[in-house]
Design a protein around this motif. Sequence first.
Motif, mmCIF file in Angstrom:
data_model
loop_
_atom_site.group_PDB
_atom_site.id
_atom_site.type_symbol
_atom_site.label_atom_id
_atom_site.label_comp_id
_atom_site.label_asym_id
_atom_site.label_seq_id
_atom_site.Cartn_x
_atom_site.Cartn_y
_atom_site.Cartn_z
ATOM 1 N N SER A 162 0.769 -1.039 -0.196
ATOM 2 C CA SER A 162 -0.351 0.009 0.081
ATOM 3 C C SER A 162 1.383 1.322 0.469
ATOM 4 N N ARG A 163 0.094 2.106 -0.546
ATOM 5 C CA ARG A 163 1.166 3.747 0.090
ATOM 6 C C ARG A 163 -0.069 5.001 0.528
ATOM 7 N N VAL A 164 0.817 5.602 1.067
ATOM 8 C CA VAL A 164 -0.341 6.872 1.757
ATOM 9 C C VAL A 164 0.805 7.559 1.554
ATOM 10 N N SER A 165 0.047 9.105 1.885
ATOM 11 C CA SER A 165 0.442 10.730 1.700
ATOM 12 C C SER A 165 1.205 10.661 2.992
ATOM 13 N N ALA A 166 1.946 10.145 3.045
ATOM 14 C CA ALA A 166 3.127 10.725 4.764
ATOM 15 C C ALA A 166 3.450 10.274 5.054
ATOM 16 N N PRO A 167 4.481 11.406 5.749
ATOM 17 C CA PRO A 167 6.020 10.615 5.713
ATOM 18 C C PRO A 167 5.755 9.444 7.158
ATOM 19 N N PRO A 168 6.861 8.766 6.527
ATOM 20 C CA PRO A 168 7.368 7.144 7.319
ATOM 21 C C PRO A 168 7.100 7.762 8.638
ATOM 22 N N GLU A 169 7.065 8.750 9.721
ATOM 23 C CA GLU A 169 7.339 9.177 10.761
ATOM 24 C C GLU A 169 5.728 9.081 11.444
ATOM 25 N N ARG A 170 4.796 9.011 10.725
ATOM 26 C CA ARG A 170 3.231 9.421 10.428
ATOM 27 C C ARG A 170 2.747 8.572 10.797
ATOM 28 N N VAL A 171 3.613 7.459 9.706
ATOM 29 C CA VAL A 171 2.144 7.016 9.379
ATOM 30 C C VAL A 171 3.127 4.871 10.679
ATOM 31 N N TRP A 172 4.070 5.346 11.351
ATOM 32 C CA TRP A 172 4.605 4.762 12.542
ATOM 33 C C TRP A 172 3.806 4.699 13.565
ATOM 34 N N PHE A 173 3.152 5.978 13.832
ATOM 35 C CA PHE A 173 2.508 6.886 14.665
ATOM 36 C C PHE A 173 1.021 5.575 14.405
ATOM 37 N N PRO B 60 10.083 5.435 2.826
ATOM 38 C CA PRO B 60 10.040 6.799 2.024
ATOM 39 C C PRO B 60 9.670 6.077 0.548
ATOM 40 N N SER B 61 9.069 7.317 0.366
ATOM 41 C CA SER B 61 8.309 7.063 -1.519
ATOM 42 C C SER B 61 8.329 8.934 -1.663
ATOM 43 N N GLY B 62 8.849 9.486 -2.078
ATOM 44 C CA GLY B 62 8.063 11.167 -2.829
ATOM 45 C C GLY B 62 7.735 11.530 -1.339
ATOM 46 N N ASP B 63 6.286 12.210 -1.487
ATOM 47 C CA ASP B 63 5.854 12.669 -0.882
ATOM 48 C C ASP B 63 4.964 11.842 0.194
ATOM 49 N N GLY B 64 5.552 10.575 0.426
ATOM 50 C CA GLY B 64 4.510 9.765 1.349
ATOM 51 C C GLY B 64 4.908 8.026 1.518
ATOM 52 N N THR B 65 4.858 6.920 2.232
ATOM 53 C CA THR B 65 5.086 5.867 1.639
ATOM 54 C C THR B 65 4.793 4.655 1.394
#
Length: 143
Positions: A11-22, A96-101
């Motif tokens: 999956s891909r989301v438009s948020a940095p890894p730190e926010r996804v981790w949280f 990390p992937s561009g502006d997302g994760t």
Amino acid sequence: MAYDRSAVIKSRVSAPPERVWFALTDAGALTAWYWPASMNPRAFSEPVVGGRFGVDAGEMGFAGEYRELDPPRRLVQSWRWAGDDRDSRVTIELTPSGDGTELLIVHDELDEETAEMYRAGWESCLTRLPAYLAASTPRAESR
């Protein structure tokens, strides 16, 4: 019964890894996105190696233990669905992937039927993650 199957979800989301981790490790975040709010889920999470986590929504729930934590890149946890008699394992890689994760979730140590059900379950709950990430603020997620 053979427990050699895996459910693999990308999956891909438009948020940095730190926010996804949280979102993956905070009890309040899990409550907000993992199951629909109408199910009134409750969650707990102690994101340290050996710490416990889980989400309970009445007749549905799971719990496990954090086995490996490498924030915000890799998370490995045991996993037991309510009523099951054995654990499985979930490994989540965040890249990390561009502006997302990019998320890679491997849920393994399963039988074939359970792997298919868990793949569908992960895909379902991940549809709610982008809305949670869009609605939450980075300040609220700092630890």
